[in-house]
Write an enzyme that holds these catalytic residues in place. Structure first.
Site, PDB file in Angstrom:
ATOM      1  N   TYR A 107      -5.786   9.325 101.256  1.00 10.76           N
ATOM      2  CA  TYR A 107      -4.420   9.272 100.697  1.00 10.76           C
ATOM      3  C   TYR A 107      -3.673   8.069 101.267  1.00 10.76           C
ATOM      4  CZ  TYR A 107       0.457  10.550  99.764  1.00 10.76           C
ATOM      5  OH  TYR A 107       1.771  10.536  99.361  1.00 10.76           O
ATOM      6  N   SER A 159       4.379   5.697 100.357  1.00 10.45           N
ATOM      7  CA  SER A 159       4.554   6.707 101.414  1.00 10.45           C
ATOM      8  C   SER A 159       4.527   6.019 102.770  1.00 10.45           C
ATOM      9  CB  SER A 159       3.412   7.722 101.351  1.00 10.45           C
ATOM     10  OG  SER A 159       3.451   8.581 102.471  1.00 10.45           O
TER      11      SER A 159
HETATM   12  N1  LIG Z   1       6.540  15.050  99.088  1.00 10.13           N
HETATM   13  C1  LIG Z   1       6.256  14.229 100.087  1.00 10.13           C
HETATM   14  O1  LIG Z   1       6.313  14.601 101.295  1.00 10.13           O
HETATM   15  C2  LIG Z   1       5.879  12.803  99.780  1.00 10.13           C
HETATM   16  C3  LIG Z   1       5.886  11.890 100.861  1.00 10.13           C
HETATM   17  C4  LIG Z   1       5.551  10.571 100.623  1.00 10.13           C
HETATM   18  C5  LIG Z   1       5.226  10.168  99.334  1.00 10.13           C
HETATM   19  N2  LIG Z   1       5.216  11.074  98.312  1.00 10.13           N
HETATM   20  C6  LIG Z   1       4.856  10.576  96.976  1.00 10.13           C
HETATM   21  O2  LIG Z   1       5.915  10.887  96.086  1.00 10.13           O
HETATM   22  C7  LIG Z   1       5.402  10.934  94.735  1.00 10.13           C
HETATM   23  C8  LIG Z   1       5.934  12.176  94.047  1.00 10.13           C
HETATM   24  O3  LIG Z   1       5.438  13.302  94.744  1.00 10.13           O
HETATM   25  P1  LIG Z   1       6.244  14.654  94.886  1.00 10.13           P
HETATM   26  O4  LIG Z   1       6.251  14.975  96.333  1.00 10.13           O
HETATM   27  O5  LIG Z   1       7.508  14.624  94.129  1.00 10.13           O
HETATM   28  O6  LIG Z   1       5.169  15.628  94.186  1.00 10.13           O
HETATM   29  P2  LIG Z   1       5.293  16.925  93.224  1.00 10.13           P
HETATM   30  O7  LIG Z   1       6.543  17.681  93.520  1.00 10.13           O
HETATM   31  O8  LIG Z   1       3.978  17.607  93.380  1.00 10.13           O
HETATM   32  O9  LIG Z   1       5.420  16.297  91.744  1.00 10.13           O
HETATM   33  C9  LIG Z   1       4.336  15.608  91.184  1.00 10.13           C
HETATM   34  C10 LIG Z   1       4.707  15.181  89.767  1.00 10.13           C
HETATM   35  O10 LIG Z   1       3.633  14.349  89.277  1.00 10.13           O
HETATM   36  C11 LIG Z   1       3.097  14.919  88.073  1.00 10.13           C
HETATM   37  N3  LIG Z   1       1.654  14.662  88.057  1.00 10.13           N
HETATM   38  C12 LIG Z   1       0.726  15.098  88.940  1.00 10.13           C
HETATM   39  N4  LIG Z   1      -0.498  14.706  88.562  1.00 10.13           N
HETATM   40  C13 LIG Z   1      -0.350  14.007  87.408  1.00 10.13           C
HETATM   41  C14 LIG Z   1      -1.249  13.372  86.507  1.00 10.13           C
HETATM   42  N5  LIG Z   1      -2.591  13.394  86.712  1.00 10.13           N
HETATM   43  N6  LIG Z   1      -0.748  12.735  85.416  1.00 10.13           N
HETATM   44  C15 LIG Z   1       0.589  12.733  85.187  1.00 10.13           C
HETATM   45  N7  LIG Z   1       1.495  13.324  85.992  1.00 10.13           N
HETATM   46  C16 LIG Z   1       1.023  13.969  87.082  1.00 10.13           C
HETATM   47  C17 LIG Z   1       3.472  16.405  88.152  1.00 10.13           C
HETATM   48  O11 LIG Z   1       3.591  17.033  86.871  1.00 10.13           O
HETATM   49  P3  LIG Z   1       2.312  17.718  86.095  1.00 10.13           P
HETATM   50  O12 LIG Z   1       1.612  18.579  87.108  1.00 10.13           O
HETATM   51  O13 LIG Z   1       2.906  18.474  84.949  1.00 10.13           O
HETATM   52  O14 LIG Z   1       1.460  16.585  85.612  1.00 10.13           O
HETATM   53  C18 LIG Z   1       4.852  16.322  88.805  1.00 10.13           C
HETATM   54  O15 LIG Z   1       5.832  16.009  87.830  1.00 10.13           O
HETATM   55  C19 LIG Z   1       3.872  10.879  94.874  1.00 10.13           C
HETATM   56  O16 LIG Z   1       3.436   9.571  94.569  1.00 10.13           O
HETATM   57  C20 LIG Z   1       3.630  11.201  96.344  1.00 10.13           C
HETATM   58  O17 LIG Z   1       2.437  10.622  96.807  1.00 10.13           O
HETATM   59  C21 LIG Z   1       5.536  12.382  98.501  1.00 10.13           C
END
Ligand SMILES: NC(=O)c1ccc[n+]([C@@H]2O[C@H](COP(=O)([O-])OP(=O)(O)OC[C@H]3O[C@@H](n4cnc5c(N)ncnc54)[C@H](OP(=O)(O)O)[C@@H]3O)[C@@H](O)[C@H]2O)c1
Length: 248
Positions: free
Chosen positions: A141, A131
């Site tokens: 975080y 991130s």
């Molecule tokens: N969205 C943003 O603004 C943003 C910005 C910078 C970085 N990121 C990073 O991008 C990555 C993806 O995030 P996202 O924004 O796409 O989030 P998201 O839409 O909330 O998706 C999270 C995914 O991770 C899975 N997950 C969550 N906890 C888990 C666990 N304990 N074990 C296995 N799977 C798990 C969830 O499925 P289940 O709940 O079914 O397990 C889901 O498939 C993360 O590393 C986040 O830190 C996001």
């Protein structure tokens, strides 16, 4: 068919990685906790997709994914991750440790499980989703994401000449389920600040394939990260902290 294992493949950035890699002709191994969502995601893809339901905060879940990786994959996307809401001492120790385990321990363990067969074969790709938060110092975080970015840079250096590429993809605010899950109200974030998951994935894969160890999707977030290098860490953390107050 090359095979890609994507963690957190049922939503947001992970689902976009799964769709893009399948469109390129990869078979998929989809990892997340919710089996019904995994099966529905697998059914929607044009290539063969296995589902592996695992909680990456748990020893058992990590071990199951490590075992699948040890059997050999061509691409690992370490994407699953979460945020805790608020400043230091606001979240419970249990929630902090769950985030720490998924965002850092699982990323390290899965990468170490995937690498031996990639190195032996002389090719392989690892994407660690980090991130822009990792370039500043706001909350625990950002500390987990600083680890992921530095780990990826170090791995890229150590793996030079092996044919294996490692890239930390560092998105800014991206439309996914992430903020709802963390209980953050994002209604005050201006629309220009948002990225799409498809753009993050497109630029991330392009930078990985160009041999870059860090990918920061979009010019606006590249500029933001460049600024964090120009101002003292304390000042950038305070700016980021003030901005963050709008989303609590
Ligand atoms: N969205 C943003 O603004 C943003 C910005 C910078 C970085 N990121 C990073 O991008 C990555 C993806 O995030 P996202 O924004 O796409 O989030 P998201 O839409 O909330 O998706 C999270 C995914 O991770 C899975 N997950 C969550 N906890 C888990 C666990 N304990 N074990 C296995 N799977 C798990 C969830 O499925 P289940 O709940 O079914 O397990 C889901 O498939 C993360 O590393 C986040 O830190 C996001």
């Amino acid at each position: 068919m090359p095979t890609a294992l994507v963690t957190g493949a049922t939503a947001g950035i992970g689902a976009a990685f799964a769709r893009q890699l399948a469109a390129e002709g990869h078979d998929l191994v989809l990892v997340a906790r919710d089996r019904a969502r995994l099966e529905s995601m697998a059914a929607s893809l044009p290539t063969r997709a296995e589902v592996l339901s695992a909680d990456l905060a748990s020893e058992k879940g990590c071990a199951a994914v490590e075992a699948r990786l040890s059997a050999g994959v061509d691409v690992l996307v370490n994407n699953a991750g979460l945020g805790v809401h608020g400043r230091l001492l606001k979240a419970s120790v249990e929630d902090e440790l769950r985030m720490f385990d998924v965002n850092t321990r699982a990323v390290l363990r899965l990468m170490l499980a995937a690498l031996p067969s990639m190195v032996a074969r002389g090719s392989g790709d690892v994407v660690n989703v980090s991130s822009v938060a990792g370039f500043t110092a706001r909350g625990t975080y950002s500390a987990t994401k600083a680890y992921v970015t530095t780990l990826s840079r170090a791995a890229q250096v150590d793996l030079a000449g092996t044919g294996v590429r490692v890239c930390a993809v560092c998105p800014g605010f991206t439309h996914t389920e992430f903020h709802d899950r963390a209980g953050m109200n994002m209604t005050r974030l201006p629309s220009w600040a948002w990225l799409s998951a498809e753009r993050v994935v497109g630029e991330g894969l392009r930078d990985l394939r160009r041999g870059r160890s860090v990918s920061i999707p979009s010019r606006r977030y590249k500029a933001a990260v460049a600024l964090t290098r120009l101002v003292p860490m304390r000042a950038s953390a305070q700016i980021s902290s003030r901005a963050g107050r709008d989303f609590t």
